[in-house]
Design a protein around this motif. Structure first.
Motif, PDB file in Angstrom:
ATOM      1  N   LEU A 110       9.063 -16.068 -17.876  1.00 46.37           N
ATOM      2  CA  LEU A 110      10.275 -15.312 -18.199  1.00 46.37           C
ATOM      3  C   LEU A 110      10.042 -13.811 -18.050  1.00 46.37           C
ATOM      4  CD1 LEU A 110      13.202 -15.509 -19.147  1.00 46.37           C
ATOM      5  CD2 LEU A 110      12.357 -15.372 -21.482  1.00 46.37           C
ATOM      6  N   GLY A 111       8.896 -13.330 -18.512  1.00 52.31           N
ATOM      7  CA  GLY A 111       8.570 -11.912 -18.340  1.00 52.31           C
ATOM      8  C   GLY A 111       8.449 -11.531 -16.876  1.00 52.31           C
ATOM      9  N   GLY A 112       7.807 -12.397 -16.078  1.00 53.99           N
ATOM     10  CA  GLY A 112       7.697 -12.136 -14.643  1.00 53.99           C
ATOM     11  C   GLY A 112       9.047 -12.146 -13.956  1.00 53.99           C
ATOM     12  N   MET A 113       9.926 -13.052 -14.374  1.00 51.47           N
ATOM     13  CA  MET A 113      11.262 -13.097 -13.784  1.00 51.47           C
ATOM     14  C   MET A 113      12.053 -11.836 -14.124  1.00 51.47           C
ATOM     15  SD  MET A 113      12.293 -17.091 -14.320  1.00 51.47           S
ATOM     16  CE  MET A 113      14.016 -16.772 -14.013  1.00 51.47           C
ATOM     17  N   LEU A 114      11.872 -11.338 -15.329  1.00 54.99           N
ATOM     18  CA  LEU A 114      12.577 -10.111 -15.702  1.00 54.99           C
ATOM     19  C   LEU A 114      12.070  -8.920 -14.906  1.00 54.99           C
ATOM     20  CD1 LEU A 114      12.943 -10.437 -19.560  1.00 54.99           C
ATOM     21  CD2 LEU A 114      14.778 -10.266 -17.912  1.00 54.99           C
ATOM     22  N   ILE A 115      10.767  -8.860 -14.681  1.00 54.18           N
ATOM     23  CA  ILE A 115      10.205  -7.714 -13.965  1.00 54.18           C
ATOM     24  C   ILE A 115      10.491  -7.797 -12.471  1.00 54.18           C
ATOM     25  CG2 ILE A 115       8.044  -6.589 -13.299  1.00 54.18           C
ATOM     26  CD1 ILE A 115       6.963  -7.314 -16.058  1.00 54.18           C
ATOM     27  N   PHE A 116      10.237  -8.949 -11.866  1.00 55.67           N
ATOM     28  CA  PHE A 116      10.300  -9.057 -10.408  1.00 55.67           C
ATOM     29  C   PHE A 116      11.608  -9.646  -9.891  1.00 55.67           C
ATOM     30  CE2 PHE A 116       5.726  -9.338 -11.449  1.00 55.67           C
ATOM     31  CZ  PHE A 116       5.358  -8.120 -10.905  1.00 55.67           C
ATOM     32  N   GLY A 117      12.384 -10.284 -10.756  1.00 52.71           N
ATOM     33  CA  GLY A 117      13.645 -10.857 -10.308  1.00 52.71           C
ATOM     34  C   GLY A 117      14.723  -9.795 -10.222  1.00 52.71           C
ATOM     35  N   THR A 118      15.479  -9.814  -9.157  1.00 54.21           N
ATOM     36  CA  THR A 118      16.506  -8.789  -8.984  1.00 54.21           C
ATOM     37  C   THR A 118      17.870  -9.258  -9.472  1.00 54.21           C
ATOM     38  OG1 THR A 118      16.883  -9.548  -6.736  1.00 54.21           O
ATOM     39  CG2 THR A 118      15.346  -7.729  -7.027  1.00 54.21           C
ATOM     40  N   THR A 119      18.095 -10.563  -9.517  1.00 53.16           N
ATOM     41  CA  THR A 119      19.423 -11.050  -9.900  1.00 53.16           C
ATOM     42  C   THR A 119      19.501 -11.447 -11.365  1.00 53.16           C
ATOM     43  OG1 THR A 119      18.859 -13.292  -9.218  1.00 53.16           O
ATOM     44  CG2 THR A 119      19.907 -11.868  -7.579  1.00 53.16           C
ATOM     45  N   ILE A 147      21.566  -5.268 -17.210  1.00 54.47           N
ATOM     46  CA  ILE A 147      20.627  -4.409 -17.941  1.00 54.47           C
ATOM     47  C   ILE A 147      20.000  -3.410 -16.967  1.00 54.47           C
ATOM     48  CG2 ILE A 147      18.529  -4.390 -19.340  1.00 54.47           C
ATOM     49  CD1 ILE A 147      19.153  -7.210 -20.190  1.00 54.47           C
ATOM     50  N   GLN A 148      19.829  -2.193 -17.433  1.00 50.33           N
ATOM     51  CA  GLN A 148      19.208  -1.168 -16.599  1.00 50.33           C
ATOM     52  C   GLN A 148      17.784  -1.591 -16.236  1.00 50.33           C
ATOM     53  OE1 GLN A 148      19.315   2.577 -18.584  1.00 50.33           O
ATOM     54  NE2 GLN A 148      21.551   2.625 -18.714  1.00 50.33           N
ATOM     55  N   PRO A 149      17.329  -1.238 -15.035  1.00 51.47           N
ATOM     56  CA  PRO A 149      15.996  -1.687 -14.585  1.00 51.47           C
ATOM     57  C   PRO A 149      14.861  -1.261 -15.514  1.00 51.47           C
ATOM     58  CG  PRO A 149      17.238  -0.797 -12.742  1.00 51.47           C
ATOM     59  CD  PRO A 149      18.054  -0.556 -13.974  1.00 51.47           C
ATOM     60  N   MET A 150      14.947  -0.076 -16.104  1.00 47.90           N
ATOM     61  CA  MET A 150      13.878   0.374 -16.991  1.00 47.90           C
ATOM     62  C   MET A 150      13.753  -0.540 -18.204  1.00 47.90           C
ATOM     63  SD  MET A 150      13.381   3.995 -18.977  1.00 47.90           S
ATOM     64  CE  MET A 150      14.640   3.668 -20.185  1.00 47.90           C
ATOM     65  N   TYR A 151      14.876  -0.918 -18.797  1.00 45.61           N
ATOM     66  CA  TYR A 151      14.845  -1.789 -19.972  1.00 45.61           C
ATOM     67  C   TYR A 151      14.449  -3.211 -19.600  1.00 45.61           C
ATOM     68  CZ  TYR A 151      17.152   2.060 -22.334  1.00 45.61           C
ATOM     69  OH  TYR A 151      17.440   3.275 -22.861  1.00 45.61           O
ATOM     70  N   ARG A 152      14.847  -3.654 -18.406  1.00 42.36           N
ATOM     71  CA  ARG A 152      14.465  -4.983 -17.943  1.00 42.36           C
ATOM     72  C   ARG A 152      12.958  -5.081 -17.764  1.00 42.36           C
ATOM     73  NH1 ARG A 152      17.445  -5.969 -12.792  1.00 42.36           N
ATOM     74  NH2 ARG A 152      15.395  -5.588 -11.966  1.00 42.36           N
ATOM     75  N   ILE A 153      12.361  -4.052 -17.179  1.00 42.56           N
ATOM     76  CA  ILE A 153      10.911  -4.036 -16.977  1.00 42.56           C
ATOM     77  C   ILE A 153      10.196  -3.943 -18.317  1.00 42.56           C
ATOM     78  CG2 ILE A 153       9.008  -2.661 -16.023  1.00 42.56           C
ATOM     79  CD1 ILE A 153      10.873  -2.054 -13.648  1.00 42.56           C
ATOM     80  N   LEU A 154      10.716  -3.133 -19.232  1.00 44.90           N
ATOM     81  CA  LEU A 154      10.122  -3.003 -20.554  1.00 44.90           C
ATOM     82  C   LEU A 154      10.153  -4.334 -21.299  1.00 44.90           C
ATOM     83  CD1 LEU A 154       8.914  -1.113 -22.698  1.00 44.90           C
ATOM     84  CD2 LEU A 154      11.236  -0.701 -23.484  1.00 44.90           C
TER      85      LEU A 154
END
Length: 76
Positions: free
Chosen positions: A31-40, A45-52
Motif C-alpha cells: 500500500l505504501g509503494g502504491m501510494l508513492i509510485f502509483g499515479t492514479t 491528494i497532493q503528491p507531497m502528502y501522498r508520498i509522505l
C-alpha cells in the motif's frame, strides 16, 4: 535473529498469528509503494502528502516486521 526451530515448535495458533503478521506487513508495504509510485491511486491528494503517507506506511510496515521477528517465545 530468526530461528526456524522456534517456528516449528510453535502451536498452530501462534503459527497462524505469525503468518497473519507477515501478510499485514506485506499489505502495508504494498500500500505504501502504491501510494508513492502509483499515479492514479488517490489522485485527489497532493503528491507531497501522498508520498509522505506512503513513507509512513512503509516505516510502519518495517516496525511491524521487526517486532514480529523479535518476538520472544511464550513460556507456559
Amino acid at each position: 535473529m530468526f530461528n526456524f526451530e522456534t517456528f516449528r515448535q510453535k502451536s498452530p495458533q501462534q503459527r497462524f498469528l505469525f503468518i497473519l503478521g507477515l501478510v499485514m506487513f506485506l499489505f502495508y508495504l504494498v500500500l505504501g509503494g502504491m501510494l508513492i509510485f502509483g499515479t492514479t491511486l488517490l489522485n485527489q491528494i497532493q503528491p507531497m502528502y501522498r508520498i509522505l503517507l506512503g513513507c509512513l506506511l512503509i516505516a510502519y510496515a518495517v516496525i511491524r516486521f521487526i517486532r514480529l521477528i523479535n518476538q520472544k517465545p511464550e513460556e507456559d
